[in-house]
Design a protein around this motif. Sequence first.
Motif, mmCIF file in Angstrom:
data_model
loop_
_atom_site.group_PDB
_atom_site.id
_atom_site.type_symbol
_atom_site.label_atom_id
_atom_site.label_comp_id
_atom_site.label_asym_id
_atom_site.label_seq_id
_atom_site.Cartn_x
_atom_site.Cartn_y
_atom_site.Cartn_z
ATOM 1 N N LEU A 22 0.825 -1.195 0.000
ATOM 2 C CA LEU A 22 0.000 0.000 0.000
ATOM 3 C C LEU A 22 0.863 1.250 0.000
ATOM 4 C CD1 LEU A 22 -2.640 -0.940 2.748
ATOM 5 C CD2 LEU A 22 -2.895 -1.142 0.257
ATOM 6 N N LYS A 23 0.289 2.342 -0.472
ATOM 7 C CA LYS A 23 0.957 3.634 -0.314
ATOM 8 C C LYS A 23 -0.010 4.612 0.341
ATOM 9 C CE LYS A 23 0.045 6.462 -4.415
ATOM 10 N NZ LYS A 23 0.659 7.302 -5.461
ATOM 11 N N SER A 24 0.553 5.480 1.175
ATOM 12 C CA SER A 24 -0.233 6.504 1.853
ATOM 13 C C SER A 24 0.719 7.645 2.181
ATOM 14 C CB SER A 24 -0.891 5.926 3.114
ATOM 15 O OG SER A 24 -1.751 6.868 3.724
ATOM 16 N N GLY A 25 0.301 8.532 3.070
ATOM 17 C CA GLY A 25 1.197 9.610 3.463
ATOM 18 C C GLY A 25 0.454 10.849 3.906
ATOM 19 N N ARG A 26 1.204 11.928 3.992
ATOM 20 C CA ARG A 26 0.631 13.214 4.366
ATOM 21 C C ARG A 26 1.316 14.299 3.534
ATOM 22 N NH1 ARG A 26 3.023 13.052 10.548
ATOM 23 N NH2 ARG A 26 5.192 13.628 10.085
ATOM 24 N N PRO A 27 0.672 15.456 3.395
ATOM 25 C CA PRO A 27 1.233 16.496 2.518
ATOM 26 C C PRO A 27 2.655 16.894 2.923
ATOM 27 C CG PRO A 27 -1.038 17.016 3.082
ATOM 28 C CD PRO A 27 -0.648 15.844 3.933
ATOM 29 N N HIS A 28 3.467 17.168 1.902
ATOM 30 C CA HIS A 28 4.835 17.627 2.157
ATOM 31 C C HIS A 28 4.909 19.147 2.118
ATOM 32 C CE1 HIS A 28 4.504 17.344 -2.254
ATOM 33 N NE2 HIS A 28 5.378 18.323 -2.290
ATOM 34 N N TYR A 29 3.740 19.780 2.064
ATOM 35 C CA TYR A 29 3.641 21.233 2.045
ATOM 36 C C TYR A 29 2.764 21.651 3.227
ATOM 37 C CZ TYR A 29 -0.473 19.401 -0.310
ATOM 38 O OH TYR A 29 -1.581 18.659 -0.616
ATOM 39 N N GLU A 30 2.742 22.941 3.504
ATOM 40 C CA GLU A 30 2.014 23.435 4.685
ATOM 41 C C GLU A 30 0.507 23.341 4.471
ATOM 42 O OE1 GLU A 30 1.972 27.370 7.612
ATOM 43 O OE2 GLU A 30 3.574 27.079 6.137
ATOM 44 N N VAL A 31 -0.189 22.819 5.476
ATOM 45 C CA VAL A 31 -1.653 22.726 5.453
ATOM 46 C C VAL A 31 -2.182 23.145 6.821
ATOM 47 C CG1 VAL A 31 -1.740 20.916 3.699
ATOM 48 C CG2 VAL A 31 -1.572 20.276 6.117
ATOM 49 N N ASP A 32 -3.493 23.346 6.906
ATOM 50 C CA ASP A 32 -4.041 23.748 8.199
ATOM 51 C C ASP A 32 -4.162 22.525 9.118
ATOM 52 O OD1 ASP A 32 -6.496 22.389 7.705
ATOM 53 O OD2 ASP A 32 -7.362 24.171 6.782
ATOM 54 N N ASP A 33 -4.457 22.794 10.380
ATOM 55 C CA ASP A 33 -4.442 21.735 11.395
ATOM 56 C C ASP A 33 -5.433 20.617 11.083
ATOM 57 O OD1 ASP A 33 -2.503 23.103 12.733
ATOM 58 O OD2 ASP A 33 -3.830 23.917 14.290
ATOM 59 N N ALA A 34 -6.616 20.980 10.583
ATOM 60 C CA ALA A 34 -7.642 19.966 10.328
ATOM 61 C C ALA A 34 -7.197 19.003 9.228
ATOM 62 C CB ALA A 34 -8.962 20.636 9.946
ATOM 63 N N VAL A 35 -6.572 19.528 8.185
ATOM 64 C CA VAL A 35 -6.081 18.677 7.088
ATOM 65 C C VAL A 35 -4.922 17.810 7.575
ATOM 66 C CG1 VAL A 35 -4.893 18.725 4.851
ATOM 67 C CG2 VAL A 35 -6.900 20.181 5.250
ATOM 68 N N TRP A 36 -4.048 18.394 8.383
ATOM 69 C CA TRP A 36 -2.907 17.633 8.921
ATOM 70 C C TRP A 36 -3.393 16.488 9.808
ATOM 71 C CZ3 TRP A 36 1.956 17.297 7.582
ATOM 72 C CH2 TRP A 36 2.897 16.756 8.462
ATOM 73 N N GLU A 37 -4.347 16.778 10.658
ATOM 74 C CA GLU A 37 -4.866 15.730 11.558
ATOM 75 C C GLU A 37 -5.536 14.616 10.767
ATOM 76 O OE1 GLU A 37 -7.383 17.869 14.223
ATOM 77 O OE2 GLU A 37 -5.702 18.978 15.125
ATOM 78 N N GLN A 38 -6.322 14.977 9.768
ATOM 79 C CA GLN A 38 -6.957 13.956 8.935
ATOM 80 C C GLN A 38 -5.915 13.131 8.190
ATOM 81 O OE1 GLN A 38 -9.966 12.508 8.169
ATOM 82 N NE2 GLN A 38 -10.595 13.512 10.060
ATOM 83 N N SER A 39 -4.876 13.792 7.703
ATOM 84 C CA SER A 39 -3.832 13.084 6.971
ATOM 85 C C SER A 39 -3.143 12.063 7.857
ATOM 86 C CB SER A 39 -2.816 14.082 6.403
ATOM 87 O OG SER A 39 -3.439 14.957 5.475
ATOM 88 N N ASN A 40 -2.901 12.411 9.097
ATOM 89 C CA ASN A 40 -2.299 11.450 10.024
ATOM 90 C C ASN A 40 -3.247 10.293 10.311
ATOM 91 O OD1 ASN A 40 0.197 12.734 10.309
ATOM 92 N ND2 ASN A 40 -0.550 14.055 11.954
ATOM 93 N N GLU A 41 -4.534 10.573 10.383
ATOM 94 C CA GLU A 41 -5.500 9.488 10.584
ATOM 95 C C GLU A 41 -5.552 8.564 9.365
ATOM 96 O OE1 GLU A 41 -7.101 8.685 13.404
ATOM 97 O OE2 GLU A 41 -5.831 10.287 14.237
ATOM 98 N N ILE A 42 -5.368 9.136 8.180
ATOM 99 C CA ILE A 42 -5.334 8.319 6.958
ATOM 100 C C ILE A 42 -4.127 7.381 6.991
ATOM 101 C CG2 ILE A 42 -5.012 8.421 4.449
ATOM 102 C CD1 ILE A 42 -6.622 11.155 4.645
ATOM 103 N N ILE A 43 -2.977 7.886 7.414
ATOM 104 C CA ILE A 43 -1.791 7.025 7.547
ATOM 105 C C ILE A 43 -2.070 5.883 8.516
ATOM 106 C CG2 ILE A 43 0.579 6.917 8.433
ATOM 107 C CD1 ILE A 43 1.007 9.753 7.401
ATOM 108 N N LYS A 44 -2.669 6.205 9.632
ATOM 109 C CA LYS A 44 -2.949 5.166 10.635
ATOM 110 C C LYS A 44 -3.924 4.126 10.080
ATOM 111 C CE LYS A 44 -2.070 8.320 14.501
ATOM 112 N NZ LYS A 44 -2.671 9.094 15.618
ATOM 113 N N HIS A 45 -4.867 4.575 9.255
ATOM 114 C CA HIS A 45 -5.794 3.627 8.625
ATOM 115 C C HIS A 45 -5.031 2.707 7.670
ATOM 116 C CE1 HIS A 45 -9.653 2.122 7.256
ATOM 117 N NE2 HIS A 45 -9.316 2.364 5.999
ATOM 118 N N ALA A 46 -4.105 3.281 6.926
ATOM 119 C CA ALA A 46 -3.277 2.454 6.028
ATOM 120 C C ALA A 46 -2.503 1.410 6.822
ATOM 121 C CB ALA A 46 -2.327 3.338 5.230
#
Length: 282
Positions: free
Chosen positions: A127-151
């Motif tokens: 599988l591949k997943s991850g989080r943005p390598h650019y600046e995002v707001d807190d809500a997007v960052w938190e969701q991205s980390n939850e997506i990684i954990k789901h992966a």
Amino acid sequence: MDELDTPVLDDHLHLDPVNGRGVEAVEEFANHGGTHLLVLNKPSWNLLDGAATDSEEFREAFELTLEVAEDASEILDGRAWPVLGVHPALISQLVDDGYSPETAGDIMRSGLDVAAEFVAEGPALALKSGRPHYEVDDAVWEQSNEIIKHAFDLAGGVGCAVQLHTEASEDLTEISEWAEESGLPGDSVVKHFAGGRLAGPVKSVIAKKAELRTAIETGEPFMMETDYIDDPERPGAVLGPKTVPRRVRWLLQEGHEEAIHRAHVETPAMVYGIDTEATLAE
């Protein structure tokens, strides 16, 4: 060109059978001594009419990657394995299109669910997943980390590795700890586009000479990649398909046979459970 007396694996390469060179890029890789590929699906908006927003659209994009990886295996002395997942930049596209970060996260998790089905059923390797390598707001960052954990949860369930696209860093131990908490071994997490030095995940090192020298000096497991994106508007980006075989030749000239074996045989076996020597002999 003379064959290399070793498997040569590019750990992260994209093939675009819709808009790009597709298997023509594989032929270039093979002609320079490349034997094995991990083929990552391109973002859905590169393969479809727009960004995927439901499971069936993700499935359509993944099936294109499965098909081109199968075609690649016909060309290679070894074989190609598909790695499927959801590019972390999708969350920004969805939010820009009016979705809440939470809904965007749900859409991306549904895409990972489909990718995990392909791993469980056999045609995909990881599988591949991850989080943005650019600046995002807190809500997007938190969701991205939850997506990684789901992966990680999915990978632990189907018994596969996860390649991660993240910000540049030399310390991602927190992410490796999330994997362990999900029941996924830390050595099943790979940082794609890594530099030569990294704490936490296994390094998939971009095939630049300076980064490879550093990776070898650490004595740690690592792999090599080009992150070739197969975009006709950016030929050769990020690195061209011939780069990993060329770097292997250079490392052989430098006397780094042990490091080559580590990067192209030992580490892929440890991370993905693949045997690049046996598949080369088939």
